[in-house]
Design a protein around this motif. Structure first.
Motif, mmCIF file in Angstrom:
data_model
loop_
_atom_site.group_PDB
_atom_site.id
_atom_site.type_symbol
_atom_site.label_atom_id
_atom_site.label_comp_id
_atom_site.label_asym_id
_atom_site.label_seq_id
_atom_site.Cartn_x
_atom_site.Cartn_y
_atom_site.Cartn_z
ATOM 1 N N GLN A 127 0.973 -1.114 -0.247
ATOM 2 C CA GLN A 127 -0.231 -0.244 -0.422
ATOM 3 C C GLN A 127 0.684 1.183 0.352
ATOM 4 O O GLN A 127 2.025 1.564 1.045
ATOM 5 N N SER A 128 0.577 1.956 -1.473
ATOM 6 C CA SER A 128 1.676 3.710 -0.837
ATOM 7 C C SER A 128 1.218 4.292 0.490
ATOM 8 O O SER A 128 0.208 3.766 1.104
ATOM 9 N N LEU A 129 1.983 4.976 0.537
ATOM 10 C CA LEU A 129 2.006 6.020 1.853
ATOM 11 C C LEU A 129 1.257 6.738 1.831
ATOM 12 O O LEU A 129 0.859 7.645 2.745
ATOM 13 N N HIS A 130 0.542 7.583 -0.083
ATOM 14 C CA HIS A 130 -0.438 8.347 0.118
ATOM 15 C C HIS A 130 -1.898 8.324 1.209
ATOM 16 O O HIS A 130 -1.775 6.529 1.056
ATOM 17 N N PRO A 131 -2.308 8.833 2.110
ATOM 18 C CA PRO A 131 -3.759 8.270 2.695
ATOM 19 C C PRO A 131 -4.840 7.906 1.938
ATOM 20 O O PRO A 131 -5.566 7.616 3.008
ATOM 21 N N ALA A 132 -5.367 7.974 0.598
ATOM 22 C CA ALA A 132 -6.323 7.883 0.081
ATOM 23 C C ALA A 132 -5.736 6.519 -0.376
ATOM 24 O O ALA A 132 -6.402 5.628 -1.459
ATOM 25 N N ALA A 133 -4.698 5.629 -0.217
ATOM 26 C CA ALA A 133 -3.861 4.392 -1.167
ATOM 27 C C ALA A 133 -4.809 3.206 -0.485
ATOM 28 O O ALA A 133 -5.148 3.139 0.440
ATOM 29 N N GLN A 134 -5.465 2.805 -1.580
ATOM 30 C CA GLN A 134 -6.063 1.336 -1.372
ATOM 31 C C GLN A 134 -4.643 -0.145 -1.295
ATOM 32 O O GLN A 134 -3.850 0.171 -1.765
ATOM 33 N N PRO A 135 -5.014 -1.271 -0.498
ATOM 34 C CA PRO A 135 -3.855 -2.057 -0.534
ATOM 35 C C PRO A 135 -4.153 -3.141 -1.915
ATOM 36 O O PRO A 135 -5.232 -3.082 -2.236
ATOM 37 N N MET A 136 -2.977 -3.183 -2.147
ATOM 38 C CA MET A 136 -3.239 -4.480 -3.391
ATOM 39 C C MET A 136 -2.281 -5.545 -2.773
ATOM 40 O O MET A 136 -1.618 -5.523 -2.251
ATOM 41 N N VAL A 137 -2.370 -6.739 -3.591
ATOM 42 C CA VAL A 137 -1.851 -7.538 -3.707
ATOM 43 C C VAL A 137 -0.471 -7.892 -4.793
ATOM 44 O O VAL A 137 -0.334 -7.420 -5.887
ATOM 45 N N SER A 138 0.437 -7.892 -4.113
ATOM 46 C CA SER A 138 2.155 -7.977 -5.121
ATOM 47 C C SER A 138 2.144 -9.403 -5.393
ATOM 48 O O SER A 138 1.884 -10.657 -4.294
ATOM 49 N N LEU A 139 1.751 -9.795 -6.725
ATOM 50 C CA LEU A 139 2.543 -11.056 -6.961
ATOM 51 C C LEU A 139 3.717 -11.762 -8.241
ATOM 52 O O LEU A 139 3.981 -10.833 -8.539
ATOM 53 N N THR A 140 5.019 -12.025 -7.121
ATOM 54 C CA THR A 140 5.938 -12.131 -7.950
ATOM 55 C C THR A 140 6.708 -13.999 -8.016
ATOM 56 O O THR A 140 6.390 -14.228 -7.263
ATOM 57 N N GLY A 141 7.002 -13.189 -10.002
ATOM 58 C CA GLY A 141 7.218 -14.648 -10.170
ATOM 59 C C GLY A 141 9.227 -14.708 -10.399
ATOM 60 O O GLY A 141 9.498 -13.608 -11.354
ATOM 61 N N ILE A 142 9.847 -15.171 -9.902
ATOM 62 C CA ILE A 142 11.377 -15.529 -9.757
ATOM 63 C C ILE A 142 11.696 -16.734 -10.370
ATOM 64 O O ILE A 142 11.338 -18.009 -9.453
ATOM 65 N N GLY A 143 11.868 -16.619 -11.962
ATOM 66 C CA GLY A 143 12.589 -17.725 -12.551
ATOM 67 C C GLY A 143 13.718 -17.693 -13.671
ATOM 68 O O GLY A 143 13.484 -16.377 -13.465
ATOM 69 N N GLY A 179 16.850 -16.157 -13.467
ATOM 70 C CA GLY A 179 17.416 -14.981 -13.237
ATOM 71 C C GLY A 179 16.957 -13.891 -13.449
ATOM 72 O O GLY A 179 17.168 -12.688 -13.036
ATOM 73 N N ALA A 180 15.063 -14.126 -13.602
ATOM 74 C CA ALA A 180 14.510 -12.721 -13.296
ATOM 75 C C ALA A 180 13.542 -12.627 -12.367
ATOM 76 O O ALA A 180 12.737 -14.296 -12.430
ATOM 77 N N ALA A 181 13.078 -11.212 -12.290
ATOM 78 C CA ALA A 181 11.925 -11.248 -11.584
ATOM 79 C C ALA A 181 10.814 -10.845 -12.177
ATOM 80 O O ALA A 181 10.891 -9.671 -12.808
ATOM 81 N N VAL A 182 9.823 -10.978 -12.292
ATOM 82 C CA VAL A 182 8.465 -10.289 -12.907
ATOM 83 C C VAL A 182 7.675 -10.332 -11.405
ATOM 84 O O VAL A 182 7.050 -11.065 -11.401
ATOM 85 N N THR A 183 7.628 -9.312 -11.584
ATOM 86 C CA THR A 183 5.639 -9.058 -10.236
ATOM 87 C C THR A 183 4.815 -8.151 -11.217
ATOM 88 O O THR A 183 4.874 -6.998 -12.069
ATOM 89 N N LEU A 184 3.634 -9.118 -10.380
ATOM 90 C CA LEU A 184 2.229 -8.381 -11.363
ATOM 91 C C LEU A 184 1.426 -7.875 -9.217
ATOM 92 O O LEU A 184 0.712 -8.337 -8.983
ATOM 93 N N THR A 185 0.703 -6.124 -9.728
ATOM 94 C CA THR A 185 0.094 -5.609 -8.844
ATOM 95 C C THR A 185 -1.285 -6.098 -8.947
ATOM 96 O O THR A 185 -1.586 -5.078 -10.871
#
Length: 103
Positions: free
Chosen positions: A50-66, A68-74
């Protein structure tokens, strides 16, 4: 102007790991690995952010590592909820077609 110009990073959501929020610019839960107890092609980790901005909403971060590279989907919590149900359907279909292979 609504809200403080510099949000207070010490006001953590209950799920925040409370370590490094200001440096990252976001709150983050401890990562949760999707460990299957067997070798897999990729490592998968999930976390709430969740961003530090007061109006920010929680998000789900999904990271795949394979490979030698990592990809994150929010994803929004809504997208993650929809994906949860779609994954359950896909998993049920896979188990139905492969009963002899999985317990």
């Amino acid at each position: 102007m609504n809200g403080p110009a510099n949000p207070d990073p010490t006001r953590h959501p209950r799920w925040c790991d409370r370590n490094g929020c200001t440096a990252r610019g976001e709150h983050r839960s401890a990562p949760r690995g999707a460990d299957t107890n067997r070798p897999e092609a990729a490592i998968v980790e999930l976390a709430l952010t969740q961003s530090l901005h007061p109006a920010a909403q929680p998000m789900v971060s999904l990271t795949g590592i394979g490979g030698g590279a990592a990809v994150t989907l929010t994803l929004s919590v809504g997208q993650a909820t929809a994906a949860r149900y779609k994954l359950a359907v896909l998993i049920d279909e896979a188990r139905t077609d492969n009963r002899h292979r999985w317990s």
